[in-house]
Scaffold this motif. Structure first.
Motif, PDB file in Angstrom:
ATOM      1  N   SER A 243       0.744  -1.190  -0.045  1.00  0.00           N
ATOM      2  CA  SER A 243      -0.004   0.181   0.014  1.00  0.00           C
ATOM      3  C   SER A 243       0.859   1.416   0.151  1.00  0.00           C
ATOM      4  O   SER A 243       0.332   2.398   0.053  1.00  0.00           O
ATOM      5  N   ARG A 244       2.212   1.067  -0.040  1.00  0.00           N
ATOM      6  CA  ARG A 244       2.845   2.595  -0.015  1.00  0.00           C
ATOM      7  C   ARG A 244       3.905   2.479  -0.958  1.00  0.00           C
ATOM      8  O   ARG A 244       4.663   1.687  -1.656  1.00  0.00           O
ATOM      9  N   GLU A 245       4.195   3.945  -1.470  1.00  0.00           N
ATOM     10  CA  GLU A 245       4.736   4.150  -2.509  1.00  0.00           C
ATOM     11  C   GLU A 245       6.352   3.933  -2.277  1.00  0.00           C
ATOM     12  O   GLU A 245       7.078   3.339  -2.862  1.00  0.00           O
ATOM     13  N   ASP A 246       6.743   4.003  -0.976  1.00  0.00           N
ATOM     14  CA  ASP A 246       8.096   4.006  -0.527  1.00  0.00           C
ATOM     15  C   ASP A 246       8.383   2.222  -0.114  1.00  0.00           C
ATOM     16  O   ASP A 246       9.139   1.828   0.464  1.00  0.00           O
ATOM     17  N   GLY A 247       7.202   1.564  -0.151  1.00  0.00           N
ATOM     18  CA  GLY A 247       7.241   0.380   0.029  1.00  0.00           C
ATOM     19  C   GLY A 247       7.397  -0.763  -1.165  1.00  0.00           C
ATOM     20  O   GLY A 247       8.267  -0.422  -1.973  1.00  0.00           O
ATOM     21  N   LEU A 248       6.492  -1.598  -1.362  1.00  0.00           N
ATOM     22  CA  LEU A 248       6.573  -2.395  -2.656  1.00  0.00           C
ATOM     23  C   LEU A 248       5.362  -2.424  -3.354  1.00  0.00           C
ATOM     24  O   LEU A 248       4.919  -3.253  -4.286  1.00  0.00           O
ATOM     25  N   LYS A 249       4.917  -1.262  -3.565  1.00  0.00           N
ATOM     26  CA  LYS A 249       3.454  -1.031  -4.290  1.00  0.00           C
ATOM     27  C   LYS A 249       3.946  -1.214  -5.529  1.00  0.00           C
ATOM     28  O   LYS A 249       4.864  -0.787  -6.219  1.00  0.00           O
ATOM     29  N   GLY A 250       3.100  -2.063  -6.313  1.00  0.00           N
ATOM     30  CA  GLY A 250       3.258  -2.404  -7.914  1.00  0.00           C
ATOM     31  C   GLY A 250       4.143  -3.547  -8.197  1.00  0.00           C
ATOM     32  O   GLY A 250       4.369  -4.046  -9.284  1.00  0.00           O
ATOM     33  N   ILE A 251       4.859  -3.939  -7.141  1.00  0.00           N
ATOM     34  CA  ILE A 251       5.714  -4.864  -7.129  1.00  0.00           C
ATOM     35  C   ILE A 251       5.168  -6.366  -6.751  1.00  0.00           C
ATOM     36  O   ILE A 251       5.471  -7.262  -7.508  1.00  0.00           O
ATOM     37  N   LEU A 252       4.553  -6.265  -5.422  1.00  0.00           N
ATOM     38  CA  LEU A 252       3.841  -7.441  -5.187  1.00  0.00           C
ATOM     39  C   LEU A 252       2.701  -7.781  -6.021  1.00  0.00           C
ATOM     40  O   LEU A 252       1.995  -6.945  -6.398  1.00  0.00           O
ATOM     41  N   GLN A 253       2.805  -9.195  -6.654  1.00  0.00           N
ATOM     42  CA  GLN A 253       1.574  -9.513  -7.430  1.00  0.00           C
ATOM     43  C   GLN A 253       0.539 -10.284  -6.643  1.00  0.00           C
ATOM     44  O   GLN A 253       0.608 -10.812  -5.636  1.00  0.00           O
ATOM     45  N   ARG A 254      -0.764 -10.257  -7.285  1.00  0.00           N
ATOM     46  CA  ARG A 254      -1.855 -10.978  -6.903  1.00  0.00           C
ATOM     47  C   ARG A 254      -1.404 -12.361  -6.659  1.00  0.00           C
ATOM     48  O   ARG A 254      -1.764 -13.177  -5.251  1.00  0.00           O
ATOM     49  N   THR A 255      -0.313 -13.113  -7.358  1.00  0.00           N
ATOM     50  CA  THR A 255      -0.181 -14.555  -7.053  1.00  0.00           C
ATOM     51  C   THR A 255       0.649 -14.613  -5.880  1.00  0.00           C
ATOM     52  O   THR A 255       0.643 -15.622  -5.074  1.00  0.00           O
ATOM     53  N   HIS A 256       1.553 -13.808  -5.564  1.00  0.00           N
ATOM     54  CA  HIS A 256       2.174 -13.748  -4.160  1.00  0.00           C
ATOM     55  C   HIS A 256       1.218 -13.830  -3.026  1.00  0.00           C
ATOM     56  O   HIS A 256       1.579 -14.811  -2.070  1.00  0.00           O
ATOM     57  N   PHE A 257       0.070 -12.938  -3.078  1.00  0.00           N
ATOM     58  CA  PHE A 257      -0.860 -13.053  -2.049  1.00  0.00           C
ATOM     59  C   PHE A 257      -1.519 -14.696  -2.129  1.00  0.00           C
ATOM     60  O   PHE A 257      -1.836 -15.145  -0.817  1.00  0.00           O
ATOM     61  N   TYR A 258      -1.791 -15.140  -3.366  1.00  0.00           N
ATOM     62  CA  TYR A 258      -2.571 -16.354  -3.444  1.00  0.00           C
ATOM     63  C   TYR A 258      -1.697 -17.349  -2.789  1.00  0.00           C
ATOM     64  O   TYR A 258      -2.299 -18.252  -2.140  1.00  0.00           O
ATOM     65  N   PHE A 259      -0.232 -17.447  -3.284  1.00  0.00           N
ATOM     66  CA  PHE A 259       0.398 -18.565  -2.732  1.00  0.00           C
ATOM     67  C   PHE A 259       0.704 -18.262  -1.436  1.00  0.00           C
ATOM     68  O   PHE A 259       0.734 -19.695  -0.463  1.00  0.00           O
ATOM     69  N   MET A 260       0.508 -17.206  -0.576  1.00  0.00           N
ATOM     70  CA  MET A 260       0.701 -17.198   0.676  1.00  0.00           C
ATOM     71  C   MET A 260      -0.532 -17.674   1.490  1.00  0.00           C
ATOM     72  O   MET A 260      -0.388 -18.440   2.499  1.00  0.00           O
ATOM     73  N   GLY A 261      -1.687 -17.428   0.607  1.00  0.00           N
ATOM     74  CA  GLY A 261      -2.937 -17.838   1.248  1.00  0.00           C
ATOM     75  C   GLY A 261      -2.958 -19.466   1.249  1.00  0.00           C
ATOM     76  O   GLY A 261      -3.274 -20.123   2.301  1.00  0.00           O
ATOM     77  N   CYS A 262      -2.313 -20.130   0.228  1.00  0.00           N
ATOM     78  CA  CYS A 262      -2.325 -21.397   0.197  1.00  0.00           C
ATOM     79  C   CYS A 262      -1.360 -22.037   1.374  1.00  0.00           C
ATOM     80  O   CYS A 262      -1.786 -23.019   1.810  1.00  0.00           O
ATOM     81  N   LEU A 263      -0.161 -21.417   1.593  1.00  0.00           N
ATOM     82  CA  LEU A 263       0.693 -21.801   2.596  1.00  0.00           C
ATOM     83  C   LEU A 263      -0.283 -21.737   3.988  1.00  0.00           C
ATOM     84  O   LEU A 263       0.047 -22.637   4.803  1.00  0.00           O
ATOM     85  N   MET A 264      -0.836 -20.547   4.213  1.00  0.00           N
ATOM     86  CA  MET A 264      -1.753 -20.406   5.305  1.00  0.00           C
ATOM     87  C   MET A 264      -3.001 -21.601   5.467  1.00  0.00           C
ATOM     88  O   MET A 264      -3.078 -22.095   6.488  1.00  0.00           O
ATOM     89  N   LEU A 265      -3.237 -22.060   4.477  1.00  0.00           N
ATOM     90  CA  LEU A 265      -4.442 -23.061   4.554  1.00  0.00           C
ATOM     91  C   LEU A 265      -3.584 -24.499   5.042  1.00  0.00           C
ATOM     92  O   LEU A 265      -4.217 -25.275   5.787  1.00  0.00           O
ATOM     93  N   ALA A 266      -2.380 -24.494   4.268  1.00  0.00           N
ATOM     94  CA  ALA A 266      -1.663 -25.863   4.916  1.00  0.00           C
ATOM     95  C   ALA A 266      -1.190 -25.900   6.100  1.00  0.00           C
ATOM     96  O   ALA A 266      -1.435 -26.960   6.797  1.00  0.00           O
ATOM     97  N   PHE A 267      -0.801 -24.808   6.602  1.00  0.00           N
ATOM     98  CA  PHE A 267      -0.222 -24.738   7.840  1.00  0.00           C
ATOM     99  C   PHE A 267      -1.399 -24.736   8.961  1.00  0.00           C
ATOM    100  O   PHE A 267      -1.319 -25.082  10.243  1.00  0.00           O
ATOM    101  N   THR A 268      -2.646 -24.300   8.395  1.00  0.00           N
ATOM    102  CA  THR A 268      -3.739 -24.309   9.508  1.00  0.00           C
ATOM    103  C   THR A 268      -4.244 -25.715   9.814  1.00  0.00           C
ATOM    104  O   THR A 268      -4.280 -26.195  10.807  1.00  0.00           O
ATOM    105  N   ILE A 269      -4.219 -26.509   8.599  1.00  0.00           N
ATOM    106  CA  ILE A 269      -4.514 -28.175   8.437  1.00  0.00           C
ATOM    107  C   ILE A 269      -3.105 -28.747   9.590  1.00  0.00           C
ATOM    108  O   ILE A 269      -3.574 -29.545  10.247  1.00  0.00           O
ATOM    109  N   PHE A 270      -2.005 -28.366   9.148  1.00  0.00           N
ATOM    110  CA  PHE A 270      -0.999 -29.068   9.899  1.00  0.00           C
ATOM    111  C   PHE A 270      -1.058 -28.742  11.431  1.00  0.00           C
ATOM    112  O   PHE A 270      -0.754 -29.575  12.296  1.00  0.00           O
TER     113      PHE A 270
END
Lengths: 421, 180
Positions: A243-270
């Motif tokens: 969300s920040r111009e001095d951060g990673l705005k425009g660099i982080l992709q939709r897929t990065h969030f998706y993959f992290m979401g998948c990992l969160m699901l996996a470790f919820t089960i674990f």
């Protein structure tokens, strides 16, 4: 004023953290009360452990990504490299608690009752020095070795973090790919080292609070819990940076969030798998030395339900079932929906940390009887939780502003920038 | 008798087929398909294909497995042949969990498998595009988009016009034998 004035200040964060911790340290000697004098120290342990878990989880994730030569995660790997500079501050927050306990084992403020031989043992006429279960474990569970192990754990974690950071930042300057091979090699060594350190740290600091109890699952539970806290923390950091111009705005992709979401699901089960397995084995074996640990998390001495029963239900349904079903849906792994569940998991995983650390049999000072500690939220818990969060965030921001926000000379950076399902 | 199955346009590269898929989609056709020798990233998106419904089958399978596991243990231990084992109750959701858990995974896997084969209609031994003389190139180095004659908007001259604007290598009419 220029835009730079809006940049988060690492020194301000670190100062805020120190102020909060100093207040908490002062309160430790005030708010305990005669009935349960070690409660504030447990709050200190909970607050620091929660964020320590986050960093341990991140260190694991970083080494897993190195080992598997992951391409999509290169941008996120650098965020972890920024964050794990926080091992040292957390070590310095836990150090006074360990040293105070080791130097004043007879103080009623010390949460580890086995440290002082004359302490009464709950539900027994004998003191710690005559307790057969303690004597059997005394070769491992003694103050000297405990303190040495504390140092070993932090040297291992902070040392690995230092090396990974150093090599990755060196590659930014020289572009030399030898650091990739070095880091991968170190990851192969670092995973078992971190795993052993985390397992024994969990035994030392949390399991030994009820030193009669033992469970080989406990270290794995700590790992699972750490991964969940780490993943939720990284996801929230990602939203902040995106969300920040001095951060990673425009660099982080939709897929990065998706993959992290998948990992969160996996470790919820674990996490559920591990937590249930531990319960299931003890339930099936039905041995009093083991079942008491779950009994104090469910019922009072007279058999009626205590506050921990409700926390247990919250853990089953709110910490597992709801995030599990929620994260099964593809569309819930993006945007605001993902942010929501990350906050949710972080909140209820904190409840899990409370549930694992706080309940216990507390003998009265004269040793005549004991009571079971109920669920409560203390002022020290909150101050330490916020203080350590500020310290670690300060370390993150400092590293983010000092070094390159993303590893531009990593050979897989293109792959991560154009990350695709 | 043979009848027209559809019209095919042949392309040389993945970017070309990607652009072609986008154009065909925005022209509003619904019964059409793309043939490529390898998976092209993002082509599903360009074609406007929605996410697969296989997870629904998986979820239903998993739910059935969990219920089945719990029901088996409840029926046997509580209803049909009650026995006291290790001081435990005749039924509790705790001890049948491994059974229910394993069956959840097993039936979820079956659900996935059945769902996949139901939705992708495999195995498919014949497809009209196989009548195309360069069909083998579609598994090697060429790309094709086909608009089927059954599409409501299908009109041979309009389709030819649309394809011509995409500059394909060739445009061919695909025919199929009519069933007797």
């Amino acid at each position: 004023m220029s835009a730079t004035s809006k940049q988060p200040s690492s020194s301000l964060l670190q100062l805020a953290g120190i102020v909060l911790l100093v207040i908490a340290a002062g309160l430790m000697f005030v708010v305990g009360g005669e009935k349960d004098p070690s409660r504030p120290a447990l709050g200190w342990l909970i607050g620091a452990s929660f964020w320590l878990s986050a960093l341990i989880g991140m260190l694991f994730l970083l080494m897993i990504w190195w080992l598997f030569d992951a391409g999509w995660s290169v941008i996120l790997r650098r965020q972890i490299e920024h964050a794990i500079s926080g091992f040292l501050p957390i070590g310095l927050v836990l150090l006074p608690l360990i040293l105070f306990s080791a130097l004043n084992p007879d103080s009623p403020l010390v949460p580890w009752s086995w440290m002082y031989p004359n302490n009464p043992v709950a539900g027994s006429a004998e003191a710690v020095s005559q307790d057969p279960l303690y004597l059997h474990k005394a070769g491992y569970l003694n103050t000297t070795f405990f303190t040495i192990r504390f140092a070993i754990y932090f040297i291992a974690w902070a040392g690995l973090a230092w090396l990974f950071r150093r090599w990755s930042f060196m590659m930014d300057q020289t572009g030399d790919h030898k650091y990739i091979y070095r880091s991968r090699m170190l990851a192969a060594i670092g995973i078992p080292v971190t795993a052993l350190a985390a397992t024994f740290a969990a035994f030392d600091w949390y399991m030994s609070l009820e030193f009669h109890w033992f469970s080989t699952m406990y270290g794995v539970w700590f790992f699972a819990s750490s991964m969940r806290i780490a993943l939720a923390t990284i996801v929230l950091l990602m939203f902040w940076l995106a969300s920040r111009e001095d951060g990673l705005k425009g660099i982080l992709q939709r897929t990065h969030f998706y993959f992290m979401g998948c990992l969160m699901l996996a470790f919820t089960i674990f996490w559920a798998y591990i937590s249930f397995s531990q319960y299931f084995l003890i339930y099936s074996a039905n041995i009093p030395e083991l079942t008491f640990w779950y009994n104090i998390r469910e019922i009072n001495k007279d058999g009626t339900r205590n506050t921990w029963f409700w926390i247990s239900m919250v853990l089953v349904f709110a910490n597992f079932l709801i995030p599990f079903l929620y994260l099964l849906w593809h569309k819930n792994k993006f945007g605001e929906r993902l942010k929501f569940i990350a906050v949710w998991i972080l909140f209820f995983q904190l409840a899990d940390v409370y549930w694992n650390i706080l309940p216990g049999k507390v003998p009265y000072a004269d040793g005549s009887d004991y009571f079971q500690r109920e669920f409560s939220i203390g002022i020290v818990d909150i101050l330490v939780l916020l203080g350590v969060a500020a310290l670690v965030l300060g370390a993150f921001v400092k590293s983010f502003q000092t070094y390159r926000p993303i590893p531009i000379r990593d050979p897989r950076i293109e792959e991560s920038l154009n990350c695709h399902e | 008798m043979s009848k027209t199955y559809g019209i095919l346009a042949l392309f040389e590269s993945a970017p070309a087929i990607y652009q072609a898929a986008k154009k065909v989609r925005s022209a509003g056709y619904t019964k059409w398909d793309v043939f490529t020798p390898f998976p092209v990233h993002g082509l599903d998106g360009a074609m406007g294909i929605k996410r697969s419904k296989v997870p629904v089958f998986t979820f239903i399978g998993g739910l059935m497995g969990f219920t089945l596991g719990m029901t088996i243990v409840w029926y046997m231990g509580y209803l049909d042949y009650p026995l006291i084992v290790g001081g435990m109750p005749y039924y509790s959701p705790v001890f049948p969990f491994p059974v229910a858990y394993e069956l959840t995974i097993l039936l979820a896997a079956f659900g996935t498998l059945i769902g996949m084969f139901t939705l992708n209609k495999l195995p498919m031994h014949y497809h009209p595009v196989m009548n195309y003389e360069k069909f083998r190139h579609l598994t090697d180095d060429k790309f094709a988009v086909v608009i089927e004659a059954e599409d409501e908007l299908f009109n041979e001259s309009e389709v030819r016009e649309l394809f011509a604007g995409l500059h394909p290598t060739e445009i061919t009419v695909i025919t199929e034998e009519e069933k007797a």
